[in-house]
Enzyme design. Structure first.
Site, PDB file in Angstrom:
ATOM      1  N   LYS A  13       0.830  -1.225   0.000  1.00 38.11           N
ATOM      2  CA  LYS A  13       0.000   0.000   0.000  1.00 38.11           C
ATOM      3  C   LYS A  13       0.851   1.256   0.000  1.00 38.11           C
ATOM      4  O   LYS A  13       0.614   2.169  -0.767  1.00 38.11           O
ATOM      5  CB  LYS A  13      -0.830   0.082   1.285  1.00 38.11           C
ATOM      6  CG  LYS A  13      -2.088  -0.676   1.316  1.00 38.11           C
ATOM      7  CD  LYS A  13      -2.955  -0.260   2.517  1.00 38.11           C
ATOM      8  CE  LYS A  13      -2.253  -0.195   3.849  1.00 38.11           C
ATOM      9  NZ  LYS A  13      -1.952  -1.428   4.505  1.00 38.11           N
ATOM     10  N   ARG A  88      -9.301   2.009   9.488  1.00 40.60           N
ATOM     11  CA  ARG A  88      -8.842   0.660   9.770  1.00 40.60           C
ATOM     12  C   ARG A  88      -9.835  -0.152  10.586  1.00 40.60           C
ATOM     13  O   ARG A  88      -9.565  -1.289  10.921  1.00 40.60           O
ATOM     14  CB  ARG A  88      -7.543   0.752  10.570  1.00 40.60           C
ATOM     15  CG  ARG A  88      -6.333   0.192   9.849  1.00 40.60           C
ATOM     16  CD  ARG A  88      -5.151   0.438  10.751  1.00 40.60           C
ATOM     17  NE  ARG A  88      -4.008  -0.344  10.430  1.00 40.60           N
ATOM     18  CZ  ARG A  88      -2.994   0.080   9.662  1.00 40.60           C
ATOM     19  NH1 ARG A  88      -3.037   1.253   9.092  1.00 40.60           N
ATOM     20  NH2 ARG A  88      -1.961  -0.700   9.480  1.00 40.60           N
ATOM     21  N   ARG A 160      11.583  -2.308  10.643  1.00 42.00           N
ATOM     22  CA  ARG A 160      10.718  -1.684  11.637  1.00 42.00           C
ATOM     23  C   ARG A 160      10.497  -2.659  12.790  1.00 42.00           C
ATOM     24  O   ARG A 160      10.354  -3.854  12.561  1.00 42.00           O
ATOM     25  CB  ARG A 160       9.359  -1.369  11.003  1.00 42.00           C
ATOM     26  CG  ARG A 160       9.239   0.043  10.523  1.00 42.00           C
ATOM     27  CD  ARG A 160       8.059   0.288   9.635  1.00 42.00           C
ATOM     28  NE  ARG A 160       6.795  -0.288  10.071  1.00 42.00           N
ATOM     29  CZ  ARG A 160       5.656  -0.165   9.391  1.00 42.00           C
ATOM     30  NH1 ARG A 160       5.638   0.527   8.258  1.00 42.00           N
ATOM     31  NH2 ARG A 160       4.549  -0.714   9.814  1.00 42.00           N
TER      32      ARG A 160
HETATM   33  P1  ADP Z   1       1.154  -1.319   7.788  1.00 44.67           P
HETATM   34  O1  ADP Z   1       0.173  -0.909   6.737  1.00 44.67           O
HETATM   35  O2  ADP Z   1       2.291  -2.096   7.190  1.00 44.67           O
HETATM   36  O3  ADP Z   1       0.534  -1.985   8.985  1.00 44.67           O
HETATM   37  P2  ADP Z   1       1.270   1.380   8.808  1.00 44.67           P
HETATM   38  O4  ADP Z   1       2.435   2.287   8.761  1.00 44.67           O
HETATM   39  O5  ADP Z   1       0.062   1.732   8.010  1.00 44.67           O
HETATM   40  O6  ADP Z   1       1.852  -0.041   8.360  1.00 44.67           O
HETATM   41  O7  ADP Z   1       0.777   1.172  10.306  1.00 44.67           O
HETATM   42  C1  ADP Z   1       1.651   0.846  11.348  1.00 44.67           C
HETATM   43  C2  ADP Z   1       0.913   0.859  12.687  1.00 44.67           C
HETATM   44  O8  ADP Z   1       0.406   2.193  12.967  1.00 44.67           O
HETATM   45  C3  ADP Z   1      -0.322  -0.040  12.796  1.00 44.67           C
HETATM   46  O9  ADP Z   1      -0.004  -1.378  13.088  1.00 44.67           O
HETATM   47  C4  ADP Z   1      -1.074   0.666  13.943  1.00 44.67           C
HETATM   48  O10 ADP Z   1      -0.509   0.355  15.189  1.00 44.67           O
HETATM   49  C5  ADP Z   1      -0.826   2.141  13.671  1.00 44.67           C
HETATM   50  N1  ADP Z   1      -1.894   2.712  12.820  1.00 44.67           N
HETATM   51  C6  ADP Z   1      -1.753   3.172  11.551  1.00 44.67           C
HETATM   52  N2  ADP Z   1      -2.933   3.602  11.062  1.00 44.67           N
HETATM   53  C7  ADP Z   1      -3.853   3.403  12.053  1.00 44.67           C
HETATM   54  C8  ADP Z   1      -5.253   3.597  12.158  1.00 44.67           C
HETATM   55  N3  ADP Z   1      -5.976   4.087  11.143  1.00 44.67           N
HETATM   56  N4  ADP Z   1      -5.864   3.272  13.328  1.00 44.67           N
HETATM   57  C9  ADP Z   1      -5.169   2.789  14.357  1.00 44.67           C
HETATM   58  N5  ADP Z   1      -3.856   2.538  14.321  1.00 44.67           N
HETATM   59  C10 ADP Z   1      -3.188   2.842  13.181  1.00 44.67           C
END
Ligand code: ADP
Length: 216
Positions: A13, A88, A160
């Site tokens: 993504k 999410r 990460r």
């Molecule tokens: P990935 O898509 O690989 O999980 P992201 O950078 O989108 O990586 O997200 C990393 C972390 O950030 C998630 O596992 C969560 O803990 C937090 N996070 C990101 N977006 C949200 C969201 N919309 N709601 C809650 N937590 C979020």
């Protein structure tokens, strides 16, 4: 263009979001990136969020929704945006609907990039990010020019903390329980585009651009 990009963690993504945002000249809004920036800037909210992130859990909705509201009020979002990693869960999707209505904005597309767990686990295991700018690489699929070094700023490439295997399993479980239902939510509104995320970055990119071109 107002787009939401969905898909399981690690499906690509973020990589695709950067390409689409450049193509349509819209800001790429990644809630994950915003939380990591807030942490780097030593803010209280960043520290709270990073606790959840490192455990592979979702940051609580009231924090996430508030951050999104603030981000959408910024000037560069008024002519379009691409969301990556938000909404999410169903509560976030409803809060986002509410916010869009308030702004008088409509989404052009919700895109779901799908791939089975085996593909996801392999991709996350090989994912490396730049310690300084956050640019994303993969040890096989998207190699930097020099191993371990970011092409953009020469920063060190690292894994990460939340990409370690045990945490990835938890993130996939949460995805299945909480985020997959959001796809159903948008489907019931008749507004989702499904993309096969098991192929190359180029395939995903050209397919999405073609579908968006046909829709808008
Ligand atoms: P990935 O898509 O690989 O999980 P992201 O950078 O989108 O990586 O997200 C990393 C972390 O950030 C998630 O596992 C969560 O803990 C937090 N996070 C990101 N977006 C949200 C969201 N919309 N709601 C809650 N937590 C979020």
């Amino acid at each position: 263009m107002r787009i939401i990009l969905m898909g399981p963690p690690g499906v690509g993504k973020g990589t695709e979001a950067v390409l689409l945002a450049e193509h349509y000249h819209i800001p790429h809004i990644s809630t994950g990136n915003i939380f990591r920036e807030l942490y780097k800037d030593n803010t209280d909210v960043g520290k709270i969020a990073m606790g959840y992130i490192d455990r592979g859990e979702l940051v609580p909705n009231h924090i996430t929704n508030e951050i999104v509201r603030h981000r959408l009020m910024e000037d560069d979002a008024k002519d379009g945006f691409l969301f990556d990693g938000y909404p999410r869960n169903i509560e976030q999707a409803k809060a986002f609907d509410h916010l869009l209505k308030e702004m008088g904005w409509k989404l052009n597309a919700v895109i779901n990039i799908a791939a089975p767990d085996e593909v996801i686990i392999e991709r996350i295991a090989g994912r490396r990010v730049c310690e300084t700018c956050g640019a994303v690489y993969h040890i096989h699929n998207k190699k930097p020019k020099r191993e371990g070094i970011c092409d953009l700023d020469g920063g060190k490439l690292v894994q990460r903390a939340d990409d370690m295997e045990e945490t990835v399993q938890r993130r996939l479980r949460i995805y299945c329980d909480q985020t997959a239902p959001v796809i159903g939510y948008y489907k019931s509104k008749g507004s989702i585009v499904e993309i096969d995320g098991t192929k190359s970055i180029q395939y995903t990119d050209s397919t999405i651009k073609k579908v968006l071109g046909e829709m808008n």
